[in-house]
Design a protein around this motif. Structure first.
Motif, PDB file in Angstrom:
ATOM      1  N   GLN A  70       0.829  -1.207   0.000  1.00 29.97           N
ATOM      2  CA  GLN A  70       0.000   0.000   0.000  1.00 29.97           C
ATOM      3  C   GLN A  70       0.861   1.255   0.000  1.00 29.97           C
ATOM      4  OE1 GLN A  70      -0.217  -2.603   2.091  1.00 29.97           O
ATOM      5  NE2 GLN A  70      -2.305  -3.402   1.965  1.00 29.97           N
ATOM      6  N   ASP A  71       1.926   1.263   0.797  1.00 29.43           N
ATOM      7  CA  ASP A  71       2.839   2.416   0.802  1.00 29.43           C
ATOM      8  C   ASP A  71       3.507   2.570  -0.557  1.00 29.43           C
ATOM      9  OD1 ASP A  71       2.291   3.097   3.443  1.00 29.43           O
ATOM     10  OD2 ASP A  71       3.978   1.931   4.237  1.00 29.43           O
ATOM     11  N   ALA A  72       3.884   1.454  -1.159  1.00 31.36           N
ATOM     12  CA  ALA A  72       4.504   1.502  -2.488  1.00 31.36           C
ATOM     13  C   ALA A  72       3.532   2.087  -3.512  1.00 31.36           C
ATOM     14  CB  ALA A  72       4.956   0.102  -2.916  1.00 31.36           C
ATOM     15  N   GLN A  73       2.283   1.662  -3.455  1.00 25.94           N
ATOM     16  CA  GLN A  73       1.294   2.194  -4.399  1.00 25.94           C
ATOM     17  C   GLN A  73       1.133   3.704  -4.246  1.00 25.94           C
ATOM     18  OE1 GLN A  73      -2.386  -0.066  -4.293  1.00 25.94           O
ATOM     19  NE2 GLN A  73      -1.253  -1.999  -4.373  1.00 25.94           N
ATOM     20  N   ARG A  74       1.137   4.180  -3.014  1.00 28.32           N
ATOM     21  CA  ARG A  74       1.031   5.636  -2.779  1.00 28.32           C
ATOM     22  C   ARG A  74       2.239   6.367  -3.378  1.00 28.32           C
ATOM     23  NH1 ARG A  74      -1.504   4.082   1.901  1.00 28.32           N
ATOM     24  NH2 ARG A  74       0.394   3.906   3.140  1.00 28.32           N
ATOM     25  N   ARG A  75       3.420   5.828  -3.144  1.00 29.99           N
ATOM     26  CA  ARG A  75       4.627   6.482  -3.660  1.00 29.99           C
ATOM     27  C   ARG A  75       4.694   6.435  -5.178  1.00 29.99           C
ATOM     28  NH1 ARG A  75       9.429   5.530   0.661  1.00 29.99           N
ATOM     29  NH2 ARG A  75       8.201   6.071   2.495  1.00 29.99           N
ATOM     30  N   ILE A  76       4.222   5.359  -5.757  1.00 28.90           N
ATOM     31  CA  ILE A  76       4.175   5.268  -7.221  1.00 28.90           C
ATOM     32  C   ILE A  76       3.227   6.336  -7.761  1.00 28.90           C
ATOM     33  CG2 ILE A  76       3.442   3.815  -9.150  1.00 28.90           C
ATOM     34  CD1 ILE A  76       4.438   1.401  -7.329  1.00 28.90           C
ATOM     35  N   ALA A  77       2.090   6.505  -7.108  1.00 22.43           N
ATOM     36  CA  ALA A  77       1.138   7.543  -7.522  1.00 22.43           C
ATOM     37  C   ALA A  77       1.752   8.936  -7.395  1.00 22.43           C
ATOM     38  CB  ALA A  77      -0.139   7.447  -6.681  1.00 22.43           C
ATOM     39  N   GLU A  78       2.727   9.094  -6.502  1.00 22.61           N
ATOM     40  CA  GLU A  78       3.413  10.376  -6.309  1.00 22.61           C
ATOM     41  C   GLU A  78       4.631  10.535  -7.218  1.00 22.61           C
ATOM     42  OE1 GLU A  78       4.320  10.177  -2.141  1.00 22.61           O
ATOM     43  OE2 GLU A  78       2.246  10.545  -1.532  1.00 22.61           O
ATOM     44  N   GLY A  79       4.923   9.522  -8.049  1.00 22.86           N
ATOM     45  CA  GLY A  79       6.004   9.669  -9.020  1.00 22.86           C
ATOM     46  C   GLY A  79       7.167   8.701  -8.899  1.00 22.86           C
ATOM     47  N   ALA A  80       7.163   7.824  -7.901  1.00 24.34           N
ATOM     48  CA  ALA A  80       8.251   6.843  -7.790  1.00 24.34           C
ATOM     49  C   ALA A  80       8.154   5.831  -8.929  1.00 24.34           C
ATOM     50  CB  ALA A  80       8.188   6.121  -6.445  1.00 24.34           C
ATOM     51  N   LEU A  81       9.289   5.293  -9.317  1.00 30.90           N
ATOM     52  CA  LEU A  81       9.329   4.260 -10.352  1.00 30.90           C
ATOM     53  C   LEU A  81       9.455   2.899  -9.685  1.00 30.90           C
ATOM     54  CD1 LEU A  81       9.462   3.445 -13.348  1.00 30.90           C
ATOM     55  CD2 LEU A  81      11.957   3.669 -13.182  1.00 30.90           C
ATOM     56  N   LEU A  82       8.523   2.010  -9.999  1.00 34.63           N
ATOM     57  CA  LEU A  82       8.589   0.636  -9.515  1.00 34.63           C
ATOM     58  C   LEU A  82       9.467  -0.153 -10.473  1.00 34.63           C
ATOM     59  CD1 LEU A  82       7.580  -1.443  -7.432  1.00 34.63           C
ATOM     60  CD2 LEU A  82       5.739  -1.967  -9.040  1.00 34.63           C
ATOM     61  N   VAL A  83      10.521  -0.777  -9.936  1.00 30.96           N
ATOM     62  CA  VAL A  83      11.466  -1.559 -10.725  1.00 30.96           C
ATOM     63  C   VAL A  83      11.290  -3.021 -10.341  1.00 30.96           C
ATOM     64  CG1 VAL A  83      13.883  -1.946 -11.316  1.00 30.96           C
ATOM     65  CG2 VAL A  83      13.087   0.376 -10.772  1.00 30.96           C
ATOM     66  N   ASP A  84      10.802  -3.814 -11.275  1.00 26.18           N
ATOM     67  CA  ASP A  84      10.554  -5.234 -11.061  1.00 26.18           C
ATOM     68  C   ASP A  84      11.792  -6.008 -11.492  1.00 26.18           C
ATOM     69  OD1 ASP A  84       9.643  -7.887 -11.090  1.00 26.18           O
ATOM     70  OD2 ASP A  84       7.645  -7.307 -11.784  1.00 26.18           O
ATOM     71  N   VAL A  85      12.471  -6.646 -10.546  1.00 25.22           N
ATOM     72  CA  VAL A  85      13.725  -7.347 -10.850  1.00 25.22           C
ATOM     73  C   VAL A  85      13.522  -8.852 -11.039  1.00 25.22           C
ATOM     74  CG1 VAL A  85      15.180  -5.613  -9.743  1.00 25.22           C
ATOM     75  CG2 VAL A  85      14.399  -7.588  -8.410  1.00 25.22           C
ATOM     76  N   ARG A  86      12.279  -9.287 -11.171  1.00 23.46           N
ATOM     77  CA  ARG A  86      12.025 -10.710 -11.376  1.00 23.46           C
ATOM     78  C   ARG A  86      12.530 -11.161 -12.748  1.00 23.46           C
ATOM     79  NH1 ARG A  86       6.089 -11.639 -11.107  1.00 23.46           N
ATOM     80  NH2 ARG A  86       6.027  -9.522 -11.906  1.00 23.46           N
ATOM     81  N   ASP A  87      12.755 -12.436 -12.855  1.00 21.80           N
ATOM     82  CA  ASP A  87      13.174 -13.067 -14.091  1.00 21.80           C
ATOM     83  C   ASP A  87      12.043 -12.973 -15.120  1.00 21.80           C
ATOM     84  OD1 ASP A  87      13.160 -15.870 -15.690  1.00 21.80           O
ATOM     85  OD2 ASP A  87      15.217 -15.299 -15.167  1.00 21.80           O
ATOM     86  N   PRO A  88      12.367 -12.833 -16.407  1.00 17.62           N
ATOM     87  CA  PRO A  88      11.302 -12.753 -17.420  1.00 17.62           C
ATOM     88  C   PRO A  88      10.318 -13.922 -17.356  1.00 17.62           C
ATOM     89  CG  PRO A  88      13.391 -12.162 -18.409  1.00 17.62           C
ATOM     90  CD  PRO A  88      13.691 -12.639 -17.008  1.00 17.62           C
ATOM     91  N   ARG A  89      10.779 -15.103 -17.018  1.00 18.17           N
ATOM     92  CA  ARG A  89       9.865 -16.250 -16.915  1.00 18.17           C
ATOM     93  C   ARG A  89       8.860 -16.070 -15.790  1.00 18.17           C
ATOM     94  NH1 ARG A  89      14.876 -18.143 -18.329  1.00 18.17           N
ATOM     95  NH2 ARG A  89      15.474 -18.242 -16.142  1.00 18.17           N
ATOM     96  N   GLU A  90       9.268 -15.393 -14.718  1.00 19.04           N
ATOM     97  CA  GLU A  90       8.334 -15.110 -13.628  1.00 19.04           C
ATOM     98  C   GLU A  90       7.243 -14.156 -14.088  1.00 19.04           C
ATOM     99  OE1 GLU A  90      10.480 -15.002  -9.451  1.00 19.04           O
ATOM    100  OE2 GLU A  90      11.768 -14.084 -10.986  1.00 19.04           O
ATOM    101  N   LEU A  91       7.626 -13.164 -14.887  1.00 19.71           N
ATOM    102  CA  LEU A  91       6.636 -12.209 -15.405  1.00 19.71           C
ATOM    103  C   LEU A  91       5.627 -12.927 -16.281  1.00 19.71           C
ATOM    104  CD1 LEU A  91       8.940  -9.227 -16.425  1.00 19.71           C
ATOM    105  CD2 LEU A  91       7.660  -9.503 -14.308  1.00 19.71           C
ATOM    106  N   GLU A  92       6.114 -13.812 -17.154  1.00 18.94           N
ATOM    107  CA  GLU A  92       5.221 -14.565 -18.035  1.00 18.94           C
ATOM    108  C   GLU A  92       4.280 -15.458 -17.242  1.00 18.94           C
ATOM    109  OE1 GLU A  92       7.636 -16.719 -20.837  1.00 18.94           O
ATOM    110  OE2 GLU A  92       8.643 -14.877 -21.497  1.00 18.94           O
ATOM    111  N   ARG A  93       4.800 -16.085 -16.214  1.00 20.18           N
ATOM    112  CA  ARG A  93       4.022 -17.052 -15.436  1.00 20.18           C
ATOM    113  C   ARG A  93       3.033 -16.379 -14.485  1.00 20.18           C
ATOM    114  NH1 ARG A  93       8.195 -19.657 -13.410  1.00 20.18           N
ATOM    115  NH2 ARG A  93       8.245 -18.490 -11.467  1.00 20.18           N
ATOM    116  N   GLU A  94       3.459 -15.294 -13.827  1.00 16.80           N
ATOM    117  CA  GLU A  94       2.659 -14.723 -12.745  1.00 16.80           C
ATOM    118  C   GLU A  94       2.022 -13.381 -13.060  1.00 16.80           C
ATOM    119  OE1 GLU A  94       5.108 -14.794  -9.250  1.00 16.80           O
ATOM    120  OE2 GLU A  94       5.809 -16.806  -9.744  1.00 16.80           O
TER     121      GLU A  94
END
Length: 129
Positions: free
Chosen positions: A26-50
């Motif tokens: 929830q805190d992350a979502q608020r900060r993203i709405a305020e301009g923070a960049l969310l950086v997803d470091v998961r493996d590409p296969r994780e993105l495809e799967r999940e």
């Protein structure tokens, strides 16, 4: 004879979590709405799967140092932006280490999502296929 590891992953995680801010989804979502960049470091296969988080910038963990450094031939412009960075992985381990590395390289401010993608989904955060 196997080598003796003197600073294992548990110690590295403990050190990273001691100096990097851990956010709830929830805190992350608020900060993203305020301009923070969310950086997803998961493996590409994780993105495809999940699934992916809409608007997140994907950076495989193994490329992080190369994508952050403006002197690297692999530099990615989002890391040159003057904004907060929030790192996320599957469960909160890689993101803590990633945030600590980014902090060591000079990105500021940085944080990570405790519990990672699982916590994000469990909290009802948006996800796309």
């Amino acid at each position: 004879m196997p080598q003796t590891i003197t600073r294992g992953f548990k110690l590295l995680l403990e050190e990273a979590n001691a100096r990097v801010e851990t956010l709830t989804p929830q805190d992350a979502q608020r900060r993203i709405a305020e301009g923070a960049l969310l950086v997803d470091v998961r493996d590409p296969r994780e993105l495809e799967r999940e699934g992916r988080i809409p608007g997140a910038f994907h950076c495989p963990r193994g490329m992080l140092e190369f994508w952050i450094d403006p002197e690297s031939p692999y530099f990615k412009p989002p890391f040159g932006e003057d904004r907060p960075f929030i790192f996320l992985c599957a469960g909160g381990w890689r993101s803590a280490l990633s945030a600590a590395t980014a902090q060591d390289m000079g990105l500021d401010p940085v944080a990570h999502v405790g519990g990672g993608f699982k916590a994000w989904k469990d909290a009802g955060g948006p996800v796309e296929a």
